[in-house]
Design a protein around this motif. Structure first.
Motif, PDB file in Angstrom:
ATOM      1  N   VAL A 119       0.827  -1.198   0.000  1.00  0.00           N
ATOM      2  CA  VAL A 119       0.000   0.000   0.000  1.00  0.00           C
ATOM      3  C   VAL A 119       0.867   1.256   0.000  1.00  0.00           C
ATOM      4  O   VAL A 119       2.085   1.200   0.188  1.00  0.00           O
ATOM      5  CB  VAL A 119      -0.963   0.020   1.209  1.00  0.00           C
ATOM      6  N   THR A 120       0.203   2.391  -0.196  1.00  0.00           N
ATOM      7  CA  THR A 120       0.932   3.662  -0.317  1.00  0.00           C
ATOM      8  C   THR A 120       1.273   4.285   1.034  1.00  0.00           C
ATOM      9  O   THR A 120       2.436   4.513   1.332  1.00  0.00           O
ATOM     10  CB  THR A 120       0.106   4.653  -1.156  1.00  0.00           C
ATOM     11  N   THR A 121       0.271   4.562   1.847  1.00  0.00           N
ATOM     12  CA  THR A 121       0.483   5.332   3.076  1.00  0.00           C
ATOM     13  C   THR A 121      -0.216   4.676   4.258  1.00  0.00           C
ATOM     14  O   THR A 121      -0.894   3.654   4.115  1.00  0.00           O
ATOM     15  CB  THR A 121      -0.075   6.760   2.908  1.00  0.00           C
ATOM     16  N   ASP A 122      -0.082   5.305   5.412  1.00  0.00           N
ATOM     17  CA  ASP A 122      -0.727   4.810   6.627  1.00  0.00           C
ATOM     18  C   ASP A 122      -2.241   4.784   6.472  1.00  0.00           C
ATOM     19  O   ASP A 122      -2.915   3.876   6.975  1.00  0.00           O
ATOM     20  CB  ASP A 122      -0.326   5.673   7.823  1.00  0.00           C
ATOM     21  N   SER A 124      -3.959   4.168   3.786  1.00  0.00           N
ATOM     22  CA  SER A 124      -4.288   2.966   3.012  1.00  0.00           C
ATOM     23  C   SER A 124      -4.167   1.707   3.860  1.00  0.00           C
ATOM     24  O   SER A 124      -4.990   0.795   3.769  1.00  0.00           O
ATOM     25  CB  SER A 124      -3.384   2.848   1.785  1.00  0.00           C
ATOM     26  N   SER A 125      -3.131   1.655   4.683  1.00  0.00           N
ATOM     27  CA  SER A 125      -2.945   0.491   5.538  1.00  0.00           C
ATOM     28  C   SER A 125      -4.145   0.320   6.467  1.00  0.00           C
ATOM     29  O   SER A 125      -4.710  -0.777   6.589  1.00  0.00           O
ATOM     30  CB  SER A 125      -1.661   0.649   6.355  1.00  0.00           C
ATOM     31  N   CYS A 144      -0.397  -5.480   5.696  1.00  0.00           N
ATOM     32  CA  CYS A 144      -0.364  -4.342   4.777  1.00  0.00           C
ATOM     33  C   CYS A 144       1.011  -3.704   4.941  1.00  0.00           C
ATOM     34  O   CYS A 144       1.349  -3.242   6.037  1.00  0.00           O
ATOM     35  CB  CYS A 144      -1.448  -3.315   5.098  1.00  0.00           C
ATOM     36  N   GLN A 146       3.424  -0.702   3.781  1.00  0.00           N
ATOM     37  CA  GLN A 146       3.314   0.590   3.108  1.00  0.00           C
ATOM     38  C   GLN A 146       4.667   1.133   2.644  1.00  0.00           C
ATOM     39  O   GLN A 146       5.703   0.860   3.264  1.00  0.00           O
ATOM     40  CB  GLN A 146       2.632   1.607   4.027  1.00  0.00           C
ATOM     41  N   ASP A 148       4.969   4.508   2.017  1.00  0.00           N
ATOM     42  CA  ASP A 148       4.986   5.902   2.494  1.00  0.00           C
ATOM     43  C   ASP A 148       5.209   6.908   1.364  1.00  0.00           C
ATOM     44  O   ASP A 148       5.949   7.884   1.522  1.00  0.00           O
ATOM     45  CB  ASP A 148       6.034   6.092   3.594  1.00  0.00           C
TER      46      ASP A 148
END
Length: 245
Positions: A119-122, A124-125, A144, A146, A148
């Motif tokens: 995933v991309t960022t917190d 999304s997580s 998940c 990430q 960041d």
């Protein structure tokens, strides 16, 4: 067979045409006519990764879904792993609608025992941990991991993105026990081949799911099979009935 990709967020017209061409090149099939539609309004919020942004995306997705069905499009894919408005769209149109998030996770359960989401960022997580719980797939979710990097910066920092994805993927397999990986942002799709090569070089033989590829092909399968979502599970609303008449 005509499939339309519905963008959740605004894409300027020149970029939209370039995106359509890129998708046709990467995922095109002889029997698949791909087109793309995006919201006509400017974004209500700056950051895409928020519940507010996902909520604001839904009305424009509905508008574009209704237009697509009226044009004779056979199926719809929402271009956002968070699957905003999927259930709303299924109450709005009769043609099949798939989101890459749930589709990718369900395909992952066919290929292995435990999957991890890259995933991309917190945000999304947290979002996808909850999404897996709501869809009863959390027992199969290993982690998940990430990188960041916000979605809008993935291409601008492509070298860093690939390195971060590789590190996250290795950790998911070696530390979290994942045997299947999902690129949990459609913006990761251009990195799929290189990430696969990096994992192979480390001797990590795991399926790496490109959400665009699995969702478009799943949609094609439904269309070819004459299937769409259940009218009992997703009964038509007044807006869909009015639009059809």
């Amino acid at each position: 067979m005509q499939v339309r990709v519905l963008e959740a967020f605004v894409v300027p017209e020149p970029e939209l045409q370039a995106l359509a061409g890129e998708l046709r090149t990467r995922y095109g099939r002889d029997d698949l006519d791909l087109s793309v539609a995006a919201p006509a309004r400017p974004p209500e919020v700056e950051a895409h990764e928020s519940m507010t942004a996902l909520s604001y995306a839904v009305p424009e997705l509905v508008r574009n879904a209704l237009e697509a069905e009226a044009e004779g499009i056979d199926g719809l894919m929402v271009d956002c792993m968070a699957d905003p408005g999927i259930e709303v769209l299924r109450e709005t149109v009769s043609i099949p609608v798939l989101g890459p998030g749930i589709t990718s996770m369900q395909v992952a359960t066919l290929l292995g025992r435990r999957f991890s989401l890259l995933v991309t960022t917190d945000f999304s997580s947290r979002y996808f941990h909850e999404y897996a719980r709501r869809t009863r797939l959390n027992a199969r979710l290993a982690s998940c991991r990430q990188v960041d990097i916000p979605p809008e910066q993935l291409q601008a920092e492509s070298g860093h993105t690939l390195q971060a994805l590789t590190e996250a993927a290795v950790q998911a397999v070696e530390s979290d026990g994942a045997d299947t990986l999902i690129l949990c942002c459609t913006g990761f799709a251009p990195f799929s081949a290189r990430l696969g090569e990096a994992l192979d070089a480390r001797g990590l033989s795991v399926p790496l799911i490109d959400p665009f590829a699995v969702t478009l092909n799943a949609l094609a399968m439904l269309i070819h099979s004459g299937l769409s979502h259940s009218g009992i599970a997703f009964p038509a609303t007044a807006i869909s009935a009015q639009h059809r008449h």
